[in-house]
Design a protein around this motif. Structure first.
Motif, PDB file in Angstrom:
ATOM      1  N   SER A 174      -1.403   7.852  -7.233  1.00 12.01           N
ATOM      2  CA  SER A 174      -2.829   7.553  -7.437  1.00 12.01           C
ATOM      3  C   SER A 174      -3.701   7.667  -6.187  1.00 12.01           C
ATOM      4  O   SER A 174      -4.771   8.275  -6.252  1.00 12.01           O
ATOM      5  CB  SER A 174      -2.986   6.177  -8.072  1.00 12.01           C
ATOM      6  OG  SER A 174      -2.206   6.094  -9.222  1.00 12.01           O
ATOM      7  N   PRO A 175      -3.321   7.076  -5.041  1.00 12.32           N
ATOM      8  CA  PRO A 175      -4.205   7.196  -3.872  1.00 12.32           C
ATOM      9  C   PRO A 175      -4.418   8.647  -3.454  1.00 12.32           C
ATOM     10  O   PRO A 175      -5.544   9.042  -3.124  1.00 12.32           O
ATOM     11  CB  PRO A 175      -3.459   6.436  -2.764  1.00 12.32           C
ATOM     12  CG  PRO A 175      -2.494   5.570  -3.462  1.00 12.32           C
ATOM     13  CD  PRO A 175      -2.139   6.258  -4.733  1.00 12.32           C
ATOM     14  N   LEU A 176      -3.347   9.442  -3.520  1.00 13.40           N
ATOM     15  CA  LEU A 176      -3.448  10.847  -3.144  1.00 13.40           C
ATOM     16  C   LEU A 176      -4.370  11.577  -4.116  1.00 13.40           C
ATOM     17  O   LEU A 176      -5.196  12.396  -3.728  1.00 13.40           O
ATOM     18  CB  LEU A 176      -2.046  11.469  -3.174  1.00 13.40           C
ATOM     19  CG  LEU A 176      -1.788  12.632  -2.228  1.00 13.40           C
ATOM     20  CD1 LEU A 176      -1.988  12.203  -0.793  1.00 13.40           C
ATOM     21  CD2 LEU A 176      -0.381  13.168  -2.416  1.00 13.40           C
ATOM     22  N   ARG A 223       0.844  -1.201   0.000  1.00 14.79           N
ATOM     23  CA  ARG A 223       0.000   0.000   0.000  1.00 14.79           C
ATOM     24  C   ARG A 223       0.874   1.244   0.000  1.00 14.79           C
ATOM     25  O   ARG A 223       1.210   1.773   1.066  1.00 14.79           O
ATOM     26  CB  ARG A 223      -0.894   0.006   1.246  1.00 14.79           C
ATOM     27  CG  ARG A 223      -1.625  -1.281   1.493  1.00 14.79           C
ATOM     28  CD  ARG A 223      -2.790  -1.419   0.567  1.00 14.79           C
ATOM     29  NE  ARG A 223      -3.372  -2.770   0.653  1.00 14.79           N
ATOM     30  CZ  ARG A 223      -4.432  -3.147  -0.065  1.00 14.79           C
ATOM     31  NH1 ARG A 223      -4.992  -2.317  -0.900  1.00 14.79           N
ATOM     32  NH2 ARG A 223      -4.898  -4.362   0.042  1.00 14.79           N
ATOM     33  N   PHE A 279       0.388   4.265  -0.355  1.00 14.50           N
ATOM     34  CA  PHE A 279      -0.114   5.446   0.351  1.00 14.50           C
ATOM     35  C   PHE A 279       0.343   5.447   1.809  1.00 14.50           C
ATOM     36  O   PHE A 279       0.570   6.503   2.401  1.00 14.50           O
ATOM     37  CB  PHE A 279      -1.646   5.455   0.276  1.00 14.50           C
ATOM     38  CG  PHE A 279      -2.284   6.695   0.830  1.00 14.50           C
ATOM     39  CD1 PHE A 279      -2.023   7.936   0.272  1.00 14.50           C
ATOM     40  CD2 PHE A 279      -3.158   6.629   1.905  1.00 14.50           C
ATOM     41  CE1 PHE A 279      -2.618   9.081   0.774  1.00 14.50           C
ATOM     42  CE2 PHE A 279      -3.758   7.768   2.412  1.00 14.50           C
ATOM     43  CZ  PHE A 279      -3.494   8.997   1.840  1.00 14.50           C
ATOM     44  N   TRP A 280       0.456   4.277   2.393  1.00 13.09           N
ATOM     45  CA  TRP A 280       0.875   4.186   3.797  1.00 13.09           C
ATOM     46  C   TRP A 280       2.378   3.942   3.924  1.00 13.09           C
ATOM     47  O   TRP A 280       2.957   4.174   4.974  1.00 13.09           O
ATOM     48  CB  TRP A 280       0.162   3.013   4.485  1.00 13.09           C
ATOM     49  CG  TRP A 280      -1.308   3.131   4.540  1.00 13.09           C
ATOM     50  CD1 TRP A 280      -2.040   4.290   4.519  1.00 13.09           C
ATOM     51  CD2 TRP A 280      -2.255   2.055   4.640  1.00 13.09           C
ATOM     52  NE1 TRP A 280      -3.369   3.997   4.603  1.00 13.09           N
ATOM     53  CE2 TRP A 280      -3.537   2.640   4.679  1.00 13.09           C
ATOM     54  CE3 TRP A 280      -2.135   0.675   4.720  1.00 13.09           C
ATOM     55  CZ2 TRP A 280      -4.697   1.871   4.784  1.00 13.09           C
ATOM     56  CZ3 TRP A 280      -3.283  -0.084   4.816  1.00 13.09           C
ATOM     57  CH2 TRP A 280      -4.545   0.502   4.848  1.00 13.09           C
ATOM     58  N   HIS A 331       2.498   5.882  -7.398  1.00 16.19           N
ATOM     59  CA  HIS A 331       2.218   6.088  -5.975  1.00 16.19           C
ATOM     60  C   HIS A 331       1.367   7.332  -5.754  1.00 16.19           C
ATOM     61  O   HIS A 331       0.848   7.550  -4.679  1.00 16.19           O
ATOM     62  CB  HIS A 331       3.520   6.217  -5.191  1.00 16.19           C
ATOM     63  CG  HIS A 331       4.272   4.926  -5.144  1.00 16.19           C
ATOM     64  ND1 HIS A 331       5.429   4.777  -4.452  1.00 16.19           N
ATOM     65  CD2 HIS A 331       4.019   3.737  -5.699  1.00 16.19           C
ATOM     66  CE1 HIS A 331       5.866   3.534  -4.591  1.00 16.19           C
ATOM     67  NE2 HIS A 331       5.028   2.887  -5.355  1.00 16.19           N
ATOM     68  N   GLU A 383       5.049  13.189  -4.114  1.00 14.52           N
ATOM     69  CA  GLU A 383       4.188  12.424  -5.016  1.00 14.52           C
ATOM     70  C   GLU A 383       3.960  13.150  -6.335  1.00 14.52           C
ATOM     71  O   GLU A 383       3.998  12.547  -7.396  1.00 14.52           O
ATOM     72  CB  GLU A 383       2.847  12.117  -4.340  1.00 14.52           C
ATOM     73  CG  GLU A 383       2.939  11.278  -3.071  1.00 14.52           C
ATOM     74  CD  GLU A 383       3.569   9.913  -3.272  1.00 14.52           C
ATOM     75  OE1 GLU A 383       3.988   9.593  -4.398  1.00 14.52           O
ATOM     76  OE2 GLU A 383       3.689   9.157  -2.282  1.00 14.52           O
ATOM     77  N   GLU A 397       4.698  15.610   1.507  1.00 17.77           N
ATOM     78  CA  GLU A 397       4.123  14.434   0.875  1.00 17.77           C
ATOM     79  C   GLU A 397       3.618  14.788  -0.526  1.00 17.77           C
ATOM     80  O   GLU A 397       3.867  14.070  -1.496  1.00 17.77           O
ATOM     81  CB  GLU A 397       2.960  13.947   1.741  1.00 17.77           C
ATOM     82  CG  GLU A 397       2.765  12.469   1.710  1.00 17.77           C
ATOM     83  CD  GLU A 397       1.728  12.031   2.732  1.00 17.77           C
ATOM     84  OE1 GLU A 397       1.347  12.837   3.610  1.00 17.77           O
ATOM     85  OE2 GLU A 397       1.302  10.870   2.633  1.00 17.77           O
ATOM     86  N   PRO A 415      -8.056   5.641   1.278  1.00 17.10           N
ATOM     87  CA  PRO A 415      -7.219   5.749   0.073  1.00 17.10           C
ATOM     88  C   PRO A 415      -6.086   4.725   0.055  1.00 17.10           C
ATOM     89  O   PRO A 415      -5.560   4.421  -1.012  1.00 17.10           O
ATOM     90  CB  PRO A 415      -6.650   7.167   0.155  1.00 17.10           C
ATOM     91  CG  PRO A 415      -7.521   7.890   1.101  1.00 17.10           C
ATOM     92  CD  PRO A 415      -8.028   6.884   2.069  1.00 17.10           C
ATOM     93  N   GLY A 416      -5.734   4.168   1.211  1.00 19.94           N
ATOM     94  CA  GLY A 416      -4.730   3.108   1.222  1.00 19.94           C
ATOM     95  C   GLY A 416      -5.160   1.934   0.352  1.00 19.94           C
ATOM     96  O   GLY A 416      -4.318   1.194  -0.160  1.00 19.94           O
TER      97      GLY A 416
END
Ligand code: SF4
Ligand code: SF4
Lengths: 320, 405
Positions: free
Chosen positions: B281-283, B203, B205-206, B279, B272, B268, B348-349
């Motif tokens: 994408s989740p953000l 993941r 995002f984390w 990576h 990104e 962050e 979002p993770g």
């Protein structure tokens, strides 16, 4: 090659259903070695019984982790499971507990060049492994990519043409990769999931507490959760099972592909290998230099998914 | 004799109060009742009654859990500035902070239990009986540190209040080491909780080292904001004393924590956006939506706006010193961080999923009811603790007053 069965109405379509079985806190019959554990659990069971909400018998409640069971406990447990399954499905089950065979390390190879995306493996797997039909669980996802693109975010698993393969696309089935450095087993707080000596990553469905940490940890979507009581039609249920494999599961636990542990430990191929109409799926022993997978790794171009994560899958994709 | 005196006194204190107290308690009881009803349904049908799926396998429960770990940690960390800046009688501050920590911790545990598929198998986690997967599983570590923290936060006020009730002097040389220990321990619960998510390479995002520091920074916003509100309530209804300057000092600290939080968020974003890999994408899903899906977008921008407004309120001396704006800032920051660190961190993770699919998540009514029930129970516990403990601490409720009346 045309096949109408590939509709992959995947997952989260969930309807509320009534609970079927009721808890009956049965009587303690097992004579175990671990008495203090049992005494404690007896009290706990009484408390749970008051809530009477999980379909869980006394024996099921105190059942130990498979790897800690004595031979006697294993026998008692499989007998109990067989009775339970007979009652539920009206059939006699085999609940095998075959151990790994020395000198084997199972691995998989898949010819990404020739896969036609027909999803026969998906459905063969569902039937062989007693996956719930509602809510739907399918261990294998077949990803469709446009030629020249291997970006997962551009892939599609819900493709539904009249005929496969389609021009301009190629297919990549993904299932549990049986990682040698598996993040999913590392995170489990209770060791309900582990890697067997023959390389198969298994779950003890009776030990899993349903925290779903392993699902968050898996980079390949290899794990599935039974959000409700699994539904398997009585006439389709597979009665040839293994304790760590395709025996019917209960709700709120995790399950996954086990390379068909009930078959491969008896020298058979996994179901998906057998049903693939074009023979792109290969399976064998990594420790045997003459096995088909070993030869493929030696002679073909192979790659593994997400190598950068160092999960070291024992699932190889190959092409000429 | 003595003990019954305490119980009678305590019960008498619990059932008496201004009308607003009754309204509050009945409101919480109603929440708790609704939550329990919803939970029974979940037990009967399975987690299918929630919005969680194989794609988004953690949701609202774990989001609330994460937020509350921050509250529990920060409530105790306030001891440091309280001591350094002399907020008032230090023991009072410790007690209220620990009452908040205890109730937040209990809520944490309830949220994790609610999320568990098989609560009937919790005994699998007990060392000795079951198997606690130490040292490998971060969840196992979290269970250890959360329970240790709960013990500390029950023991310390328990001791202090025992002494106060019996009108004896607190032996600071005995209890101080425990108070000191609780401070790094507070950091540890939050760090280990961050590590649960942080350690998952699956993941992205984390899986960023900024996660644990950001966790602490945001905890220092929401926890103290709750404390400011709580101190005012307690101060109003008891002889408990906290100086106005202390509350403003806390607000000032929140502003600093928020500045750090926003800075880390900026870092962050830069990483990104500039490197522009997958990576991102989740953000992107969280702040802008992807493929036309963006359920969280309005939420996260609400959180962002609230946090910025609160930051300004706490930064400008005039608004910081006026109680109207100070309290507004507190509420904004609590809601803002709750969104940011609850759903905004957990969901979002899982999106996009590791194989690229975008499956959205929204909690169901049942899930929201269970969560509301847990909040109800937690706040009820907090109310009960404060109703009994604060008078003991301030000397209104002691052995002699209990037996005298
Ligand atoms: S693919 Fe996922 S479930 Fe399978 S071993 Fe690797 S991490 Fe575990
Ligand atoms: S869901 Fe089950 S197998 Fe997965 S980590 Fe939790 S307890 Fe272990």
């Amino acid at each position: 090659m045309s096949d109408r069965r590939f509709m992959n109405e995947a997952v989260p379509d969930k309807g509320d259903r009534e609970r079927k079985s009721d808890p009956s806190p049965g009587s303690p019959q097992q004579q175990g070695t671990d008495l203090s554990r049992r005494t404690f659990l007896a009290g706990a069971a009484a408390v749970m019984g008051m809530f009477a909400v999980n379909s869980c018998t006394w024996q099921e409640f105190i059942q130990n982790n498979f790897r800690r069971m004595t031979k006697k406990e294993i026998d008692e447990t499989t007998e109990r499971l067989k009775a339970e399954y007979r009652e539920k499905y009206g059939k006699d089950f085999v609940v095998g507990t075959e151990s790994p065979i020395d000198g084997t390390l199972f691995a998989y190879a898949l010819d990404i060049q020739r896969c036609i995306g027909c999803r026969r493996c998906v459905h063969g797997c569902v039937e062989e492994n007693n996956q719930s039909r509602d809510p739907e669980i399918q261990y294998i996802r077949v990803l469709r990519f446009k030629d020249g693109d291997m970006d997962l975010e551009h892939s599609d698993i819900y493709y539904n043409p009249d005929e496969v393969p389609q021009k301009g696309y190629y297919y990549m089935p993904v299932q549990c990769q049986h990682c040698a450095n598996a993040p999913c087993t590392k995170v489990c707080p209770v060791q309900a999931t582990w890697t067997e000596p023959d390389g198969i990553v298994v779950v003890d469905y009776n030990w899993c507490i349903g925290c779903r940490y392993c699902m968050a940890a898996c980079p390949y979507m290899g794990r599935w959760f039974n959000f409700a009581d699994p539904v398997i039609p009585k006439d389709e249920v597979n009665t040839e099972t293994h304790y760590l494999g395709n025996r019917p599961r209960m709700r709120n636990v995790v399950e996954k592909c086990t390379f068909c542990i009930q078959r491969v430990r008896k020298g058979k191929y996994p179901k998906c290998v057998e049903v693939c109409p074009v023979g792109v799926r290969k399976f064998g022993n990594l420790l045997d230099p003459d096995s088909e997978v070993s030869r493929i790794i030696r002679t073909k171009r192979v790659f593994r998914l997400k190598e950068d994560l160092n999960t070291q899958p024992k699932f190889y994709y190959f092409f000429e | 004799m003595q003990r019954s005196g305490f119980i009678v006194g305590a019960v008498r204190r619990l059932v008496t109060g201004p009308p607003v107290y009754y309204v509050w308690v009945f409101f919480l009881l109603a929440l708790a009742g609704a939550g329990i009803t919803a939970y029974v349904k979940q037990l009967q049908l399975g987690l299918i009654v929630t919005g969680m799926t194989n794609y988004v396998s953690w949701g609202f429960y774990i989001g609330n859990f994460t937020f509350l770990v921050g509250v529990a940690a920060a409530a105790v960390l306030l001891i440091i500035p309280a001591y350094v800046y002399d907020f008032g009688p230090i023991k009072d501050i410790v007690i209220v902070g620990e009452a908040l920590a205890v109730s937040a911790l209990i809520m944490c545990m309830l949220f994790v239990t609610a999320d568990l598929g098989r609560p009937d198998r919790v005994w699998h986690l007990f060392p000795g009986l079951g198997i606690l997967n130490l040292p490998r599983s971060m969840l196992a570590w979290d269970i250890v540190v959360l329970n240790g923290y709960l013990f500390l936060n029950l023991f310390i006020p328990g001791y202090i209040l025992w002494k106060a009730y019996h009108e004896q002097q607190v032996n600071m040389r005995f209890i101080l080491p425990f108070i000191l220990l609780s401070i790094p321990w507070a950091v540890s619960i939050h760090t280990v909780t961050a590590f649960i998510y942080n350690g998952l390479a699956a993941r992205p995002f984390w899986n960023a080292s900024i996660l644990a520091p950001r966790f602490l920074a945001s905890a220092f916003c929401s926890g103290p904001a709750l404390s400011i509100l709580l101190y005012q309530v307690v101060r109003r209804y008891s002889r408990f004393h906290v100086k106005d300057e202390a509350l403003q000092k806390i607000a000032e600290m929140i502003a600093i924590a928020m500045a750090i939080n926003l800075f880390l968020l900026g870092a962050e974003f830069f990483k990104e956006l500039y490197s522009d890999t997958h990576h991102l994408s989740p953000l992107q899903y969280l702040y802008a939506g992807v493929h036309g899906k963006g359920r969280l977008v309005p939420w996260i921008w609400t959180a962002f706006t609230f946090n910025i407004i609160a930051f300004i309120i706490f930064l400008v001396p005039v608004t910081r010193k006026s109680f109207a704006t100070l309290n507004l800032g507190c509420v904004l920051i609590i809601v803002g961080i709750w969104i940011e660190k609850g759903i905004g961190l957990i969901i979002p993770g899982f999106i996009p999923a590791p194989l690229g699919e975008v499956w959205e998540y929204a909690p169901t009514g049942t899930e929201i009811m269970v969560a509301a029930g847990i909040w109800g129970i937690g706040l009820l516990i907090l109310t009960v603790i404060l109703k009994i403990l604060v008078p003991i601490e301030t000397g209104e409720f002691t052995k002699s007053t209990a037996t005298a009346s």
